[in-house]
Write a protein that holds these residues in place. Sequence first.
Motif, PDB file in Angstrom:
ATOM      1  N   ILE A 194       0.884  -1.034  -0.119  1.00 42.50           N
ATOM      2  CA  ILE A 194      -0.009   0.170   0.022  1.00 42.50           C
ATOM      3  C   ILE A 194       0.781   1.156  -0.050  1.00 42.50           C
ATOM      4  O   ILE A 194       2.023   1.090   0.146  1.00 42.50           O
ATOM      5  N   TYR A 195       0.114   2.556  -0.200  1.00 41.42           N
ATOM      6  CA  TYR A 195       1.158   3.400  -0.419  1.00 41.42           C
ATOM      7  C   TYR A 195       0.367   4.686   0.265  1.00 41.42           C
ATOM      8  O   TYR A 195      -0.879   4.890   0.495  1.00 41.42           O
ATOM      9  N   THR A 196       1.059   5.535   0.975  1.00 35.68           N
ATOM     10  CA  THR A 196       0.738   6.990   1.611  1.00 35.68           C
ATOM     11  C   THR A 196       1.756   7.970   1.656  1.00 35.68           C
ATOM     12  O   THR A 196       2.909   7.508   1.210  1.00 35.68           O
ATOM     13  N   CYS A 203       0.726  12.748  -3.482  1.00 37.04           N
ATOM     14  CA  CYS A 203       1.176  13.407  -4.804  1.00 37.04           C
ATOM     15  C   CYS A 203      -0.057  13.801  -5.704  1.00 37.04           C
ATOM     16  O   CYS A 203      -0.211  14.739  -6.424  1.00 37.04           O
ATOM     17  N   ALA A 204      -1.209  12.998  -5.449  1.00 41.02           N
ATOM     18  CA  ALA A 204      -2.159  13.037  -6.454  1.00 41.02           C
ATOM     19  C   ALA A 204      -3.305  13.648  -5.599  1.00 41.02           C
ATOM     20  O   ALA A 204      -4.536  13.625  -6.135  1.00 41.02           O
ATOM     21  N   GLY A 205      -3.118  14.136  -4.402  1.00 37.12           N
ATOM     22  CA  GLY A 205      -4.204  14.861  -3.755  1.00 37.12           C
ATOM     23  C   GLY A 205      -4.913  14.437  -2.780  1.00 37.12           C
ATOM     24  O   GLY A 205      -6.250  14.299  -2.516  1.00 37.12           O
ATOM     25  N   ASP A 326      13.225   3.067  -9.675  1.00 36.13           N
ATOM     26  CA  ASP A 326      11.802   3.078 -10.147  1.00 36.13           C
ATOM     27  C   ASP A 326      11.565   1.760 -11.008  1.00 36.13           C
ATOM     28  O   ASP A 326      12.128   0.632 -10.980  1.00 36.13           O
ATOM     29  N   TYR A 327      10.221   1.872 -11.694  1.00 34.51           N
ATOM     30  CA  TYR A 327       9.605   0.606 -11.996  1.00 34.51           C
ATOM     31  C   TYR A 327      10.065   0.110 -13.305  1.00 34.51           C
ATOM     32  O   TYR A 327      10.484   1.032 -14.139  1.00 34.51           O
ATOM     33  N   LEU A 328       9.928  -1.353 -13.459  1.00 33.99           N
ATOM     34  CA  LEU A 328      10.051  -1.716 -14.856  1.00 33.99           C
ATOM     35  C   LEU A 328       8.781  -1.461 -15.517  1.00 33.99           C
ATOM     36  O   LEU A 328       7.582  -1.666 -15.320  1.00 33.99           O
TER      37      LEU A 328
HETATM   38  C1  GLA Z   1       4.983  10.129  -6.918  1.00 36.28           C
HETATM   39  C2  GLA Z   1       5.841   9.115  -7.046  1.00 36.28           C
HETATM   40  C3  GLA Z   1       5.339   8.003  -7.943  1.00 36.28           C
HETATM   41  C4  GLA Z   1       3.888   7.639  -7.547  1.00 36.28           C
HETATM   42  C5  GLA Z   1       2.885   9.120  -7.867  1.00 36.28           C
HETATM   43  C6  GLA Z   1       1.666   8.834  -7.173  1.00 36.28           C
HETATM   44  O1  GLA Z   1       5.318  10.834  -8.044  1.00 36.28           O
HETATM   45  O2  GLA Z   1       7.139   9.186  -7.181  1.00 36.28           O
HETATM   46  O3  GLA Z   1       6.121   6.562  -8.053  1.00 36.28           O
HETATM   47  O4  GLA Z   1       3.712   7.050  -6.407  1.00 36.28           O
HETATM   48  O5  GLA Z   1       3.574   9.959  -6.765  1.00 36.28           O
HETATM   49  O6  GLA Z   1       0.904  10.110  -7.043  1.00 36.28           O
END
Ligand code: GLA
Length: 483
Positions: A194-196, A203-205, A326-328
């Motif tokens: 999960i993310y916060t 970052c996306a509000g 970062d991601y693939l």
């Molecule tokens: C940042 C992170 C991204 C992603 C976005 C989500 O930009 O670096 O990997 O998680 O926020 O809003």
Amino acid sequence: KEEAVILTPKPSPKPRINSARVFGVRPGSPVLYTIAASGQRPLWFSAENLPEGLTLNRETGQITGKLAKRGEHKITMVATNDLGEARKELRLVVGDTIALTPPMGWNSWNCWACAVDDKKIRDAADAMIKSGLINHGYQYVNIDDCWMVRLNSDDPVVGGPRRDEAGRLLTNKRFPDMKALTDYIHAKGLKAGIYTSPGPFTCAGFAGAYQHEAHDAKQFADWGFDLLKYDWCSYGDVVQGKQDLDTLKKPYILMGGILKKQDRDILLNLCQYGMGDVWKWGAEVGGQSWRTAGDLGFELDRIFEVALKNAEHRDYSRPGSWNDPDYLQIGYIGDASTGGHPKPCPITPSEQYAFMSLWCLMASPLFYSGDMGRLDEFTLNVLCNPEVIDVNQDALGQCAKVLPLGDEQFAMVKDLEDGSRAVGLFNRGELATDVAVKWSDLKLPEPKRVRDLWRHKDLDGAVTQFSAKLPRHAGVLLRLWAK
Ligand code: GLA
């Protein structure tokens, strides 16, 4: 335009165990270790010297249970099918260090951005099984941003109160039942992320953890999550743009400490784009991995630049401590601006092989972030080459050293646990070029065996040197065993 060449031979029908040789778990934390194995199905698993407290499911290879005492267990994993048997030793370490090899899995961001929902996460988990990614060690299924309530939104789906009266964080309507979702993921032998953000909003509000850190971490643990990505975002406003070390560390020290007190292992992925040389202190504040730069995003022409920068921090790569570039992003990918309409990635097959080779040589976390529902044969072949993944998951945890071979060509050399070395040779230039290298120039001893890891082929005639014509933005990945 290049042809899509499938370099990897068809997977062998004989059993092969692809799991890493080491696995760390904290005392008392629930164990969920899935033996990853390829080969013709049906395949059965067994384990020798499995410590008391753990059980193995013979059909799925899932090892579950709990171990209260610190210490090391040497377990022999066995996978059998009609064609034979494979064995591999697993060193299970009960102690303070987790993520002894780079975590592997999938993250929703570069596929779905804010269009993510419960069904897409379940579908990704299903696809991880069906595509066979799980058989190669991919395990985490991670929800990125946008699962909570969006601030100042009157959209009935994502708007609403951020927390209940007890201060508990609420999900938006796209995630009706987080516990049911992680149960679903765990039942498949997979883990959930999960993310916060440490700031008031992500970052996306969407709602962040600011001033509710302990509550939220407990909530993540109760829901059953196994990984948290903690993204700086609006925390910059909280500290009015200050970037001294104490300020940069503070939210991560807080969250790192809280996560360690939960009753399950939760990996902490620091996402603050490399500020304050995070690689120097990410492990000390409780992180297992940290992004070393801003988003790779859609700028896939920057793969070489990003990798070379990331590899500068090689001294900080070791078991439990990973630099994250970062991601693939291959196969079908989307980005925040397209809002989840993934389309084919813009890079050539050579670039995709180079991408994966670089990430494996750097011992980077391997998170695929494309569309799990549209994994074609070529993409799977790039993501699932067992000999290439072995380089990533090697127990030494070393990030390769970069050795320039010319303006646009370079080598990367990574020591592996068995005394062999992985060697990558890359051409980041715009034109195809001959790359020739003598092993002695790379300070490598004369090898008795040289193997091309993408093609699964031993190379004769590479005793003292190797040469190949490399297309633009391409590489080869070899493994050398010394005499
Ligand atoms: C940042 C992170 C991204 C992603 C976005 C989500 O930009 O670096 O990997 O998680 O926020 O809003």
